[in-house]
Design a protein around this motif. Sequence first.
Motif: not given
Length: 626
Positions: A314-326, A604-606, A608-621
């Motif tokens: 099975a193949a899956g295509w998810a749009s680049p407009a989906d949310t990170n959670e999806e 998601l943060v667990r 990808l730990p860099p995604y914890a940056a979203f809580t402060t509005g910083e960039r994920v580095l």
Amino acid sequence: MATVQTDQVTLTVNGQSVTVPKGTLILDAAKKIGIDIPIFCSHPKMAPVAVCRMCLVEVEKMPKLQPACAVYVADGMVVKTTTEQVNKYQKGVLEFLLINHPLDCPICDKGGECPLQDQTYQYGPGASRYQFDKAHFDKAVPLSDKILLDRERCILCWRCTRFSEEISGERELALIQRGVHTIIGTFNDEPAQSAYQGNWTEICPVGALTSRQYRFISRPWDLDRTPSICPGCSMGCNIQIDARNNKIGRFQSRENLAVDDSWLCDYGRYSFPNFQRQSLERPRVRRDGRLEEVSYEEAIAFTVDGLKRAGGQAAGWASPADTNEELVLFRRLFREVLRSPHLDHRSAIVPDAEPDDMSLAIADIERLDHAVLLGGQEVIDAAPVLHLRLFKAQRKGLNVLKVGGGDAKKALDGIPADARAVGILATEANKTAAVDLQSKLQRKVKGSVRRLLVTTGPNGRGAKDLGILPHLGPGYTSLNGQAGKARTEWPGAGLRALYVHESSPLHGFTPSDAESMWLPTLPLIVFHRFKPSPLDEMAHVIFPGHAFTEKDGTVTNMEGRVQRISRGLDADWVLEDWRVFQEIANGLGAGWGYDSVAEITADLVRLLPPYAAFTTGERVLWGEPA
Ligand code: SF4
Ligand code: SF4
Ligand code: FES
């Protein structure tokens, strides 16, 4: 010993002391201590012109009233904003502005959020003394296919003309004629071509400039306002969804200095009709060649059954407009539950993404001395608000070199060896050339060289970060020999099922010629989407999904900034997309138990730990920028 800060000055406004940096306007010094001075022509992003005279204040030792929007503070200055003389002038300015202003408030789009209306209530005369006929000007003058100008309402504040000159640099609007005959218009009455016209309507302090799409749609107090992110591109401009009776009236800007600097492009601003739901749709499955309405339970059972039969094929295509959670759940559904590596979010093969693609932050463009637009105008077309940031930087001295995607040599020759900070901006299609140019420039110039790739869709960056790719896992990790096929390789790869998830008609799954031949041969096509599309004709299961404007979650912009999108419209009869993924996964034997989007974000943060940056509005580095 205390140091004396010589770049600070102290003054008093209405008897209150305030210390501000040298070069601060009286208007801003007063604002700092909560004193509001009424304005019309002044705008924080534009140079002062002091044409409306609404902000006049008394400054001791100065013989006449001074415009607070144009006079800089001085040490020991004594400013008074509420004296009898100031009040008299404020009344006078308003009375003068209202002499010819039409009494349109009850039908004006700006009524209810109009500075002229508000300030007339607060500072103006209670009644008009004017005994003569008002002068009349043209109304509803088309400036373009997007904007109408009501010349009677215009108070000649010059904000729109200054935007055109100082912010977008297009110089499309001008003051025409002189004295009482002065009007705003385009050169030679040509239709305006600017890609940023919607901003004129937002900065106009009256209802003179109006958007055709929003005319007479709603009074501002009837709007439900939801902070979100523009679905147009990977810039991630912050918006407010203004809806009335569950129908979008407009997208308005919402200032984020790091991203949009408070502006939107017209492509994004006027894209909202794409996100208006047209019908109460239910899930459907194809039986005996016909699509039948069914319950979610039936559609999910049908899908589970078909996916079981497809096994790992099975193949899956998810749009680049989906949310990170999806995307987190979509990836888990394929990689963990179906054990299929055939996952993609792209529509074409582009060079591999890597964290270094965002080593240049959008706001840092203002700190460059040289910028290369590799691909020229196509970079701007892919993220139009980038132009406004570049133009702002150009006004401060940035050199911008626009070269074709194949002209990297021209850029290499054009950047001097003593460049201090160089930025390369390119679309994903020109990534290889951008990386090559970057490494050559790093050897040539003595300063830093960074790049920023414009990704596709409002969450193309998130899709890459999360591993919605056939050959990379979350965080750009290797799949250790478990790589699957890319979308372009799916036709002819022996696949038995395809799941397409699409949240935005702007970034949907448009079949290529090869795919159009291949799709009818598949035993199972699951199409989970917001808007009907030609793919419906081939689907075996159709799940109605939520639109970008109907869901909560996060998206990651081109520079790696994770921002929240919020539900601005209700479509409660549609099962949230992530719940459909969960039900399908559980039908296939997974034991997921998510109860909310917030729980998935935490996962998601667990992951990808860099995604914890979203809580402060910083960039994920992902590491130190090069
Ligand atoms: S149209 Fe609006 S923004 Fe432009 S000068 Fe008139 S009042 Fe000012
Ligand atoms: S630049 Fe992109 S994100 Fe910003 S307003 Fe335009 S389309 Fe929307
Ligand atoms: S706001 Fe100061 S003169 Fe217009």
